[in-house]
Structure formats: C-alpha cells, structure tokens
Write an enzyme that holds these catalytic residues in place. Structure first.
Site, PDB file in Angstrom:
ATOM      1  N   ASP A 101       0.812  -1.226   0.000  1.00 15.37           N
ATOM      2  CA  ASP A 101       0.000   0.000   0.000  1.00 15.37           C
ATOM      3  C   ASP A 101       0.844   1.274   0.000  1.00 15.37           C
ATOM      4  O   ASP A 101       0.448   2.284   0.550  1.00 15.37           O
ATOM      5  CB  ASP A 101      -0.956   0.007   1.212  1.00 15.37           C
ATOM      6  CG  ASP A 101      -1.701  -1.304   1.305  1.00 15.37           C
ATOM      7  OD1 ASP A 101      -2.288  -1.694   0.287  1.00 15.37           O
ATOM      8  OD2 ASP A 101      -1.663  -1.951   2.366  1.00 15.37           O
ATOM      9  N   LYS A 137       1.955   2.118  -5.101  1.00 12.35           N
ATOM     10  CA  LYS A 137       2.524   1.594  -6.354  1.00 12.35           C
ATOM     11  C   LYS A 137       1.612   1.866  -7.525  1.00 12.35           C
ATOM     12  O   LYS A 137       2.054   2.182  -8.616  1.00 12.35           O
ATOM     13  CB  LYS A 137       2.714   0.074  -6.275  1.00 12.35           C
ATOM     14  CG  LYS A 137       3.821  -0.385  -5.409  1.00 12.35           C
ATOM     15  CD  LYS A 137       3.820  -1.895  -5.311  1.00 12.35           C
ATOM     16  CE  LYS A 137       2.558  -2.494  -4.734  1.00 12.35           C
ATOM     17  NZ  LYS A 137       2.251  -2.135  -3.347  1.00 12.35           N
ATOM     18  N   GLY A 179      -4.064  -4.927  -3.622  1.00 10.22           N
ATOM     19  CA  GLY A 179      -5.062  -3.940  -4.016  1.00 10.22           C
ATOM     20  C   GLY A 179      -4.406  -2.608  -4.325  1.00 10.22           C
ATOM     21  O   GLY A 179      -3.606  -2.118  -3.548  1.00 10.22           O
ATOM     22  N   HIS A 180      -4.705  -2.064  -5.484  1.00  8.07           N
ATOM     23  CA  HIS A 180      -4.190  -0.751  -5.890  1.00  8.07           C
ATOM     24  C   HIS A 180      -5.377   0.179  -6.024  1.00  8.07           C
ATOM     25  O   HIS A 180      -6.387  -0.208  -6.614  1.00  8.07           O
ATOM     26  CB  HIS A 180      -3.616  -0.800  -7.303  1.00  8.07           C
ATOM     27  CG  HIS A 180      -2.300  -1.470  -7.441  1.00  8.07           C
ATOM     28  ND1 HIS A 180      -1.511  -1.833  -6.396  1.00  8.07           N
ATOM     29  CD2 HIS A 180      -1.624  -1.820  -8.556  1.00  8.07           C
ATOM     30  CE1 HIS A 180      -0.407  -2.381  -6.866  1.00  8.07           C
ATOM     31  NE2 HIS A 180      -0.458  -2.392  -8.170  1.00  8.07           N
ATOM     32  N   GLN A 203       1.929  -5.789  -3.371  1.00  8.86           N
ATOM     33  CA  GLN A 203       2.297  -5.827  -1.949  1.00  8.86           C
ATOM     34  C   GLN A 203       3.634  -5.157  -1.696  1.00  8.86           C
ATOM     35  O   GLN A 203       4.093  -4.349  -2.486  1.00  8.86           O
ATOM     36  CB  GLN A 203       2.306  -7.264  -1.427  1.00  8.86           C
ATOM     37  CG  GLN A 203       0.985  -7.916  -1.660  1.00  8.86           C
ATOM     38  CD  GLN A 203       1.083  -9.384  -1.798  1.00  8.86           C
ATOM     39  OE1 GLN A 203       2.108  -9.930  -2.151  1.00  8.86           O
ATOM     40  NE2 GLN A 203      -0.003 -10.049  -1.523  1.00  8.86           N
TER      41      GLN A 203
HETATM   42  P1  IMP Z   1      -2.091 -13.040   2.534  1.00  4.74           P
HETATM   43  O1  IMP Z   1      -1.069 -12.833   1.465  1.00  4.74           O
HETATM   44  O2  IMP Z   1      -3.460 -12.608   2.103  1.00  4.74           O
HETATM   45  O3  IMP Z   1      -2.075 -14.395   3.135  1.00  4.74           O
HETATM   46  O4  IMP Z   1      -1.710 -12.043   3.724  1.00  4.74           O
HETATM   47  C1  IMP Z   1      -0.461 -12.152   4.384  1.00  4.74           C
HETATM   48  C2  IMP Z   1      -0.064 -10.803   4.938  1.00  4.74           C
HETATM   49  O5  IMP Z   1       0.176  -9.900   3.871  1.00  4.74           O
HETATM   50  C3  IMP Z   1      -1.141 -10.130   5.792  1.00  4.74           C
HETATM   51  O6  IMP Z   1      -0.501  -9.347   6.766  1.00  4.74           O
HETATM   52  C4  IMP Z   1      -1.865  -9.245   4.803  1.00  4.74           C
HETATM   53  O7  IMP Z   1      -2.529  -8.173   5.422  1.00  4.74           O
HETATM   54  C5  IMP Z   1      -0.687  -8.777   3.977  1.00  4.74           C
HETATM   55  N1  IMP Z   1      -1.035  -8.381   2.612  1.00  4.74           N
HETATM   56  C6  IMP Z   1      -1.370  -9.177   1.594  1.00  4.74           C
HETATM   57  N2  IMP Z   1      -1.590  -8.450   0.483  1.00  4.74           N
HETATM   58  C7  IMP Z   1      -1.370  -7.169   0.801  1.00  4.74           C
HETATM   59  C8  IMP Z   1      -1.388  -5.936   0.069  1.00  4.74           C
HETATM   60  O8  IMP Z   1      -1.619  -5.855  -1.124  1.00  4.74           O
HETATM   61  N3  IMP Z   1      -1.106  -4.806   0.783  1.00  4.74           N
HETATM   62  C9  IMP Z   1      -0.789  -4.848   2.091  1.00  4.74           C
HETATM   63  N4  IMP Z   1      -0.736  -5.967   2.801  1.00  4.74           N
HETATM   64  C10 IMP Z   1      -1.013  -7.117   2.168  1.00  4.74           C
HETATM   65 MG    MG Z   2      -2.795  -2.063  -1.606  1.00  4.77          MG
END
Ligand code: IMP
Ligand code: MG
Length: 434
Positions: free
Chosen positions: A13, A16, A40-41, A223
């Site tokens: 976040d 990007k 998520g963007h 991410q």
């Molecule tokens: P998972 O990849 O959904 O299993 O999440 C693992 C960790 O990565 C958690 O702390 C999520 O909140 C974090 N996370 C996954 N995708 C994103 C992203 O796009 N932005 C920020 N944190 C993320």
């Molecule tokens: Mg995001």
C-alpha cells in the site's frame, strides 16, 4: 529500451498503483509478476476511481498490453468481477494477456486460508483470506492447478478429483471443516476455462518481443518487500515474492534477471501495515489517527483496499527500508504521500533500533527479536504548509526538501519521484524513470 520493475518497499500500500499509472504512460507492456487478488491498488484518473486487485494498472491506456504473469495466483471469479467492473466503466479489457503458467486459486484454497487462520489463534497472520497462501503451497507441493490446465477439460476433471480428494481430507480431518463439492467445483472451473481462453498466451514472448522491438516494459509488483517470503518479517509475510530479486520479477514473467534494467521502489513518507506482525515504529496515539484519517472524507484514508481494515500506522523506519532498498537492488525511490505530513509540527525517522540495551542498524531475522526492538528516532522540523500544488523540487518548503534529502541519505538511494496527492498530476518528477 528498458525493462523497469516497480516494487513496494514497505508492507504494501505504498502507492505503487499511482506510480505504475504514471510510468505506464511511456510503457508498451505492463505486467504483474507476483501475488494474487490479496493485493489492491487504488488508481484515480480522468475515468474515475478504481480499485484493482489483479489487472495491471496499465489497463487505463488504450494502446498498452497488460499482462498477468506466471508468478501470479489467479482467482478466476475475482478476475472476471474486475474485468466486468472495468468494462461497465468503459475501459477496454481486450488487451489483457494471461500466462498459461499462472497458478489458479481453487475453492479449497480460500477455505483452507480461513480455517488455517482460525487454527493459528493468537498467532494469526492477518491474511486477506483470498486463498493466495494455500494456492502457492499447492504450487510448491507440485499439486497446483494452472491456467493451462483449465484449457484441457478432460484432464482438468481428473486433476480436480485427485487434488480435491486430498484437500477434502485435510479440510475435514485436520481442521474439522466442511468439504468442497466436486461437481460444483468442476462445472465452475470448466466454465472459467472457456471464458479465460481468449486471454491466454505465452507471456514470456509478449514481454521479450516488446523489449526487442525497442518498447518500454514495466513489471508491476504487488504488496510490499517487507512481506516477501524470504526477506520479510517471517512468518508474518505473504506466500510469494513481491520483491524484485531474480526469483521475483524476472521469474514471475519468465525472463532472465539480466533483462531487467532498473528497479524502482515505492515508499510512503511514513509506514503502514495491515495484518499482524512486528512493526517497530508503530504509533498508537493521535498522530496515528491523524495520519490514518487524512483524506478519509474522500475515501482516501489508510484503510485496506482489499479488506477495508484500518491500516496500522508508524513513522518511516529507515532500518527496515534500507534493507528493502538493498535486497531489491533499487536504482530509484518514489516517495509517496508527502502531503499527508503537511500538518505535522515535526517528523520522525527511525534510524536505528535499540535491542536489549544495544544499538543495531540491521533488521533482525527473528520476529520475536524484532518485536523487542525499540526505534531510535531522529526528529526533523515539519513544514506545516500545503504541498499538494507543488510540481518542482525547488518549490517544496525547505523543511520538506531537507526531509527528502535525509531520506535519500538513510536509504542510500536517490528519490526520483515524490507524490503530493492522489491525482495523476500531483507529482514532483526529480528524475524521470523512463
Ligand atoms: P495473505 O497474502 O493474504 O495471506 O496475507 C499475508 C499478509 O500480507 C497479511 O498481513 C496481509 O494483510 C498482507 N497483505 C497481503 N496483500 C497485501 C497488500 O496488497 N497490501 C498490504 N498488505 C497485504
Ligand atoms: Mg494495496
């Protein structure tokens, strides 16, 4: 012409999406290389405000080819939802190309993600629950289903049967959960295969052809690097490789690491994190609320794009971030959300940690040790005036310039782009990347 990678440098976040949106103007191909719809963007442009999870941010430019690489985990339902959303808003999605080698998120992945998180109890990861982790587990365990498999209906039914027999035993036996229905799963994924077919291609060819024709190529990370499976704050990480180390960006679209010319890291002017895990500079006071709710009335506060969760907030952590600069091999930094600091009387940067009475300047590998680290701060005067209208470095308030210079020094990397607001043109270009 160069292949440039854009990565998030912190815990995701970082903004990007808007940097990719900016750089995409000059690129011919924009490719996502990792993660899934856990990412998520948010992108704001003349067509409106968009939340993208899988589709590359280049989709808003009519002549770009947008690629989803082999390193991505694709939930077809989420992808079609996103495509429909874009189409409704008049965006042409016919330039989307999907790798036949990309992994597919299956219904058992989503269920296992949730069941496993419950089982972890207090040690929960804080997953987005989209099934991305279990999908990559299956990939590594060599029982994953890939996009190419969805295009072979007869084979697919056999594959689903075999994997589902195994996963239903895990779901019911290990977790005491509800099994997944085979017939329903088969009919859904056979249908997905039919609908995906027009998008599927050999992604490596698309990327390398563009490169060799002399076009710019942008590889878009998802991410943040501190969620990287290898280099992040393990085990509170994601299950893929958001960073640009050769196992990430190059692998995720099927090219060699030597094809990549530059890596740009996107960093917020402070820190945020969603999900659990150590976060040495985390704030719990009014400053956190103030930073989190900046722009909230326009839906632009620090709340997750994918899950809507309030993001944890802290000051910039130069120790963690320098590590990220190093393992990504960054050539340039894009510093985002500078305007969010506009009202702060003073701004802190963490330059070292105090660990059990000792000062350290590197990121400990063990999360329990990292949790014991206290930030050592350097305090800089704030500028307390708006920056959102500024478009040139020299027009920034002196204190803002000093802050950026200090960040460059601590990160050991030049700050080439600075964003001062969510709109496309709210950017200070110190050095154009392309
Ligand atoms: P998972 O990849 O959904 O299993 O999440 C693992 C960790 O990565 C958690 O702390 C999520 O909140 C974090 N996370 C996954 N995708 C994103 C992203 O796009 N932005 C920020 N944190 C993320
Ligand atoms: Mg995001």
């Amino acid at each position: 012409m160069p292949i440039v990678v854009v990565v998030g440098g912190q815990w995701g976040d970082e903004g990007k999406g808007r940097i990719v949106d900016l750089l995409a103007r000059k690129a011919r191909v924009v490719a996502r290389y990792s993660a899934g719809n856990n990412a998520g963007h948010t992108i704001i442009n003349d067509r409106g405000e968009f939340k993208l999870h899988l589709v590359p941010a280049g989709i808003f430019y009519p002549e770009k080819t947008c690629v989803i690489g082999n390193g991505v985990a694709i939930d077809p339902e989420a992808l079609f939802g996103e495509i429909e959303d874009l189409q409704v808003k008049g965006i042409d999605t016919s330039r989307l190309v999907i790798s036949d080698r990309a992994s597919v998120i299956m219904p058992w992945h989503v269920r296992l993600d949730q069941l496993d998180e419950e089982l972890r109890g207090k040690e929960a990861i804080g997953t987005t629950g989209k099934g991305v982790g279990p999908c990559f587990i299956d990939k590594v365990a060599r029982r994953g289903i890939r996009i190419a498999d969805l295009l072979e209906p007869e084979e697919l039914v056999h594959r689903i049967k075999a994997v589902l027999d195994y996963q239903n035993r895990v779901i019911t036996g290990v977790y005491g959960g509800e099994p997944i229905d085979f017939d329903e799963c088969c009919s859904r994924y056979l249908e997905y295969g039919r609908r995906l077919k027009p998008f599927v291609a050999d992604v490596q060819q698309v990327v390398l052809d563009a490169h060799r024709r002399g076009d710019h190529v942008l590889l878009e990370g998802a991410q943040g690097s501190l969620l990287d499976l290898d280099h992040g704050t393990y085990p509170f990480v994601t299950s893929s490789v958001p960073s640009s180390s050769s196992s990430g960006a190059a692998l995720g679209v099927g090219i060699g690491p030597t094809e990549i010319d530059r890596v740009v890291g996107v960093f917020k002017s402070y820190s945020t994190r969603v999900g659990n895990g150590p976060f040495p500079t985390e704030l719990f006071d009014d400053t956190a609320t103030q930073l989190r709710d900046h722009g909230k009335e326009f839906g632009r506060g620090e709340y997750g794009t994918t899950t809507g969760r309030p993001r944890r907030i802290g000051w910039l952590d130069a120790v963690a971030v320098r590590y990220s600069v190093r393992f990504n091999g960054l050539a340039a930094v894009a510093l985002t959300r500078l305007d969010v600091l506009d009202t702060m009387p003073s701004i802190k940067i963490c330059t070292a940690y105090e660990l059990d009475g000792q000062i350290i300047k590197t990121l400990p590998a063990n999360e329990k040790v990292l949790s014991r680290c206290h930030p050592v701060y350097e305090e800089l005067p704030g500028w307390q005036q708006p920056t959102e209208h500024v478009r040139a470095f020299d027009d920034l308030p002196a204190q803002a310039q000093a802050f950026i210079k200090r960040v460059e020094k601590l990160l050991e990397c030049p700050v080439d782009l600075i964003s001062v607001g969510p709109e496309r043109e709210q950017i200070v270009i110190v050095n154009p990347i392309f």
